[in-house]
Design a protein around this motif. Sequence first.
Motif, PDB file in Angstrom:
ATOM      1  N   GLU A  45      10.044  -5.897  10.701  1.00 28.56           N
ATOM      2  CA  GLU A  45       8.567  -6.826  10.983  1.00 28.56           C
ATOM      3  C   GLU A  45       9.012  -7.688  12.535  1.00 28.56           C
ATOM      4  O   GLU A  45       9.586  -8.112  12.398  1.00 28.56           O
ATOM      5  CB  GLU A  45       8.717  -7.757   9.810  1.00 28.56           C
ATOM      6  N   CYS A  57       3.555  -5.445  12.590  1.00 28.47           N
ATOM      7  CA  CYS A  57       4.573  -3.912  12.218  1.00 28.47           C
ATOM      8  C   CYS A  57       5.366  -4.077  11.678  1.00 28.47           C
ATOM      9  O   CYS A  57       5.837  -5.327  11.389  1.00 28.47           O
ATOM     10  CB  CYS A  57       4.487  -3.134  13.672  1.00 28.47           C
ATOM     11  N   ARG A  70       7.910   3.668  11.693  1.00 31.43           N
ATOM     12  CA  ARG A  70       6.939   2.454  12.110  1.00 31.43           C
ATOM     13  C   ARG A  70       5.641   2.392  10.827  1.00 31.43           C
ATOM     14  O   ARG A  70       5.364   3.639  11.521  1.00 31.43           O
ATOM     15  CB  ARG A  70       7.295   2.689  13.743  1.00 31.43           C
ATOM     16  N   VAL A  72       2.538   0.161  10.713  1.00 32.36           N
ATOM     17  CA  VAL A  72       1.253  -1.387  10.729  1.00 32.36           C
ATOM     18  C   VAL A  72       0.939  -1.368   9.672  1.00 32.36           C
ATOM     19  O   VAL A  72       0.441  -0.407   8.874  1.00 32.36           O
ATOM     20  CB  VAL A  72       0.429  -0.585  12.181  1.00 32.36           C
ATOM     21  N   SER A  73       0.282  -3.045   9.038  1.00 31.74           N
ATOM     22  CA  SER A  73       0.062  -3.251   8.063  1.00 31.74           C
ATOM     23  C   SER A  73      -1.625  -2.664   7.791  1.00 31.74           C
ATOM     24  O   SER A  73      -2.162  -3.155   8.921  1.00 31.74           O
ATOM     25  CB  SER A  73      -0.030  -4.327   7.897  1.00 31.74           C
ATOM     26  N   GLY A 140       1.104   0.907   3.833  1.00 31.63           N
ATOM     27  CA  GLY A 140       1.173   0.794   6.053  1.00 31.63           C
ATOM     28  C   GLY A 140       0.864   1.976   6.787  1.00 31.63           C
ATOM     29  O   GLY A 140       1.130   2.761   5.811  1.00 31.63           O
ATOM     30  N   ALA A 143       2.664   5.093  12.502  1.00 26.06           N
ATOM     31  CA  ALA A 143       2.539   4.278  13.556  1.00 26.06           C
ATOM     32  C   ALA A 143       1.956   5.371  14.607  1.00 26.06           C
ATOM     33  O   ALA A 143       0.834   5.172  15.313  1.00 26.06           O
ATOM     34  CB  ALA A 143       3.778   4.128  14.860  1.00 26.06           C
ATOM     35  N   ILE A 189       6.388  -0.802  18.877  1.00 23.48           N
ATOM     36  CA  ILE A 189       6.643  -1.404  17.245  1.00 23.48           C
ATOM     37  C   ILE A 189       8.797  -1.703  17.546  1.00 23.48           C
ATOM     38  O   ILE A 189       8.936  -3.115  16.743  1.00 23.48           O
ATOM     39  CB  ILE A 189       6.036  -0.433  15.957  1.00 23.48           C
ATOM     40  N   THR A 193       9.875  -5.706  16.080  1.00 24.84           N
ATOM     41  CA  THR A 193      10.277  -5.846  15.081  1.00 24.84           C
ATOM     42  C   THR A 193      11.733  -6.533  15.720  1.00 24.84           C
ATOM     43  O   THR A 193      12.596  -7.030  14.499  1.00 24.84           O
ATOM     44  CB  THR A 193      10.637  -4.980  14.461  1.00 24.84           C
TER      45      THR A 193
END
Length: 344
Positions: A45, A57, A70, A72-73, A140, A143, A189, A193
Amino acid sequence: MTPEEQSMQSLGGKARAEALSGDERKEIARKAAHARWSLPKSEWEGDLTIAGISFRCAVVIDEHNDKPIRVVSETEFMKSMGMYRSGALSVRREKNEAGGALIPLSLAHKNLKPFIDRHLGDVHSQLLKVIYKNGNVGHGIRADVIPKICEVWIDADRAGVLGKRQEKIAAAADILLRGFAHVGIIALIDEATGYQKERAKKALAEILEKFISKELREWTRTFPSEFYEHIFRLHGWPFDPGSVKRPQVIGHYTNDIVYKRLAPGVLQELRMKNPAVDGRRKNKLFQWLAGDVGHPKLRSHIDGILPLMRVSDNWLQFKRLLKKAFPIVETTELGLEVEVKERD
């Protein structure tokens, strides 16, 4: 949703729960627990910041094919873009979910629908439920969908169908889209992370899986006598084809000319498989090369360097030709293969 509506909803939920039997409540709890712990877990993360816009992310591993995903919140993405998570949006998404299509909340506005169809079409499975490191379960957004979400908002703004507050979201989407290309967000990302290091390990592991055998192969003559004859000739040393005794430096030359140039990490892995004991290795390195990929690649490599040896007049000339024809390649932390600069 107003406080009064939330209160009524809460009371309705309590009433439904009280109407259930003990066994029914246990079964619901069991299913909920199973659903939760079967969800993918975030292993990496970080915070991704682009042009002043930051959001959380993560990278999760798909247990079905061991591939990284991958994400993204969704909550953090909406917050950073100035979007409000209203009850109306949630209700609209629940209706879509019942029909089999779970869309991001950031696209659940009615005036965006024509543009969603243009950029996303069928958005089934574009969202992923994830257990984050803090233990929370959240959606999520994959990506590769983020740039498309931005395009939806930008096109809607150009068409003049957005309200004043939505126009600000479209402006943020334009800034974000300029900050990365469609494939660029993947690398961003991975960097945010820390997954790029793991990606490099996986890339190297896949190479070694193809090249290195799990069992020791039976010894067969692999390096032709001509290979050693040229090493001696290029150094100006006398060569005895009937002798099996060779200077120790020949092993170093073989590693440099051949094994270092087969594929990234192969020489290191072969040394681990066949460690030196009292300065000597029990078996030949090539006996640990896989028969379907590693060994044929070795033979092909030898066949490629022999012509370079034949046309060379000395060792320096040969090494210069070798570096051009068969450069040493290593895998970087980003999972990229790069050529190693060698000195003459």
